[in-house]
Design a protein around this motif. Structure first.
Motif, PDB file in Angstrom:
ATOM      1  N   SER A 228       0.859  -1.177   0.000  1.00 10.35           N
ATOM      2  CA  SER A 228       0.000   0.000   0.000  1.00 10.35           C
ATOM      3  C   SER A 228       0.896   1.227   0.000  1.00 10.35           C
TER       4      SER A 228
ATOM      5  N   ALA B 159      -3.188   0.573  -3.767  1.00  7.97           N
ATOM      6  CA  ALA B 159      -2.984  -0.802  -3.314  1.00  7.97           C
ATOM      7  C   ALA B 159      -2.386  -1.596  -4.470  1.00  7.97           C
TER       8      ALA B 159
ATOM      9  N   SER C 265      -7.290   1.214  -6.039  1.00  5.64           N
ATOM     10  CA  SER C 265      -7.037  -0.132  -5.565  1.00  5.64           C
ATOM     11  C   SER C 265      -6.865  -1.120  -6.706  1.00  5.64           C
TER      12      SER C 265
ATOM     13  N   GLU D  42      -8.453  -1.049   1.323  1.00  4.98           N
ATOM     14  CA  GLU D  42      -7.362  -0.873   2.275  1.00  4.98           C
ATOM     15  C   GLU D  42      -7.935  -0.358   3.590  1.00  4.98           C
TER      16      GLU D  42
END
Length: 163
Positions: free
Chosen positions: A75, A84, A149, A155
């Motif tokens: 991350s 991510a 992401s 996340e």
């Protein structure tokens, strides 16, 4: 990714932390324009960690640390942004760093330092890592942080806890 944080920022002078560090300190570094690479040590090891370290070590306004329990292996955060990743070789990692590290239009304290002074944050003995829920005085960040992401699961918030 942003919001309330500790008064002391984590040293972000290309610092690779071997152990997890408090997000309250990292968030203050993000406010200064830093990019933080966090990785789950159960999902990322060996050459992948070395690949990430090479992007951080000695680079101004960069820091890296393990962060156990991330839903994705890697991350990457800057003030108000998160990416991510599943792979340390993903081209988007370099693009994220180039676009957001020290970008004066994306963080509140343009021109602030990433070095720390005696009596503030000691990178050789940082405060203990703590994943407990934010305290009652924590206020969530407003202004719509952006999350990108590559993983199907969201996340966790990197907003600071108490402190």
């Amino acid at each position: 990714m942003g919001g309330p944080h500790d008064q002391y920022w984590a040293t972000c002078t290309g610092t690779v932390y071997p152990d997890p560090i408090r997000t309250e300190n990292v968030v203050h570094s993000l406010e200064h324009g830093a990019v933080w690479i966090a990785y789950d040590p159960q999902k990322v090891a060996g050459d992948e960690v070395s690949t990430l370290e090479a992007k951080v070590d000695g680079q101004p306004y960069m820091l890296m640390s393990p962060y156990p329990g991330l839903p994705s292996p890697i991350s990457v955060q800057s003030w108000g942004h998160r990416l991510a990743l599943d792979d340390s070789e993903d081209d988007r990692l370099g693009q994220f760093i180039t676009a957001l590290r020290r970008n004066p239009t994306t963080h509140p304290e343009a021109g602030a330092t990433c070095s720390t002074t005696a009596g503030s944050f000691d990178p050789s003995a940082p405060p203990p890592f703590d994943t407990s829920a934010p305290g009652p005085d924590a206020v969530p960040m407003t202004g719509g942080p952006q999350s990108i992401s590559a993983a199907p699961t969201p996340e966790p918030s990197f907003e600071p806890g108490h402190g």
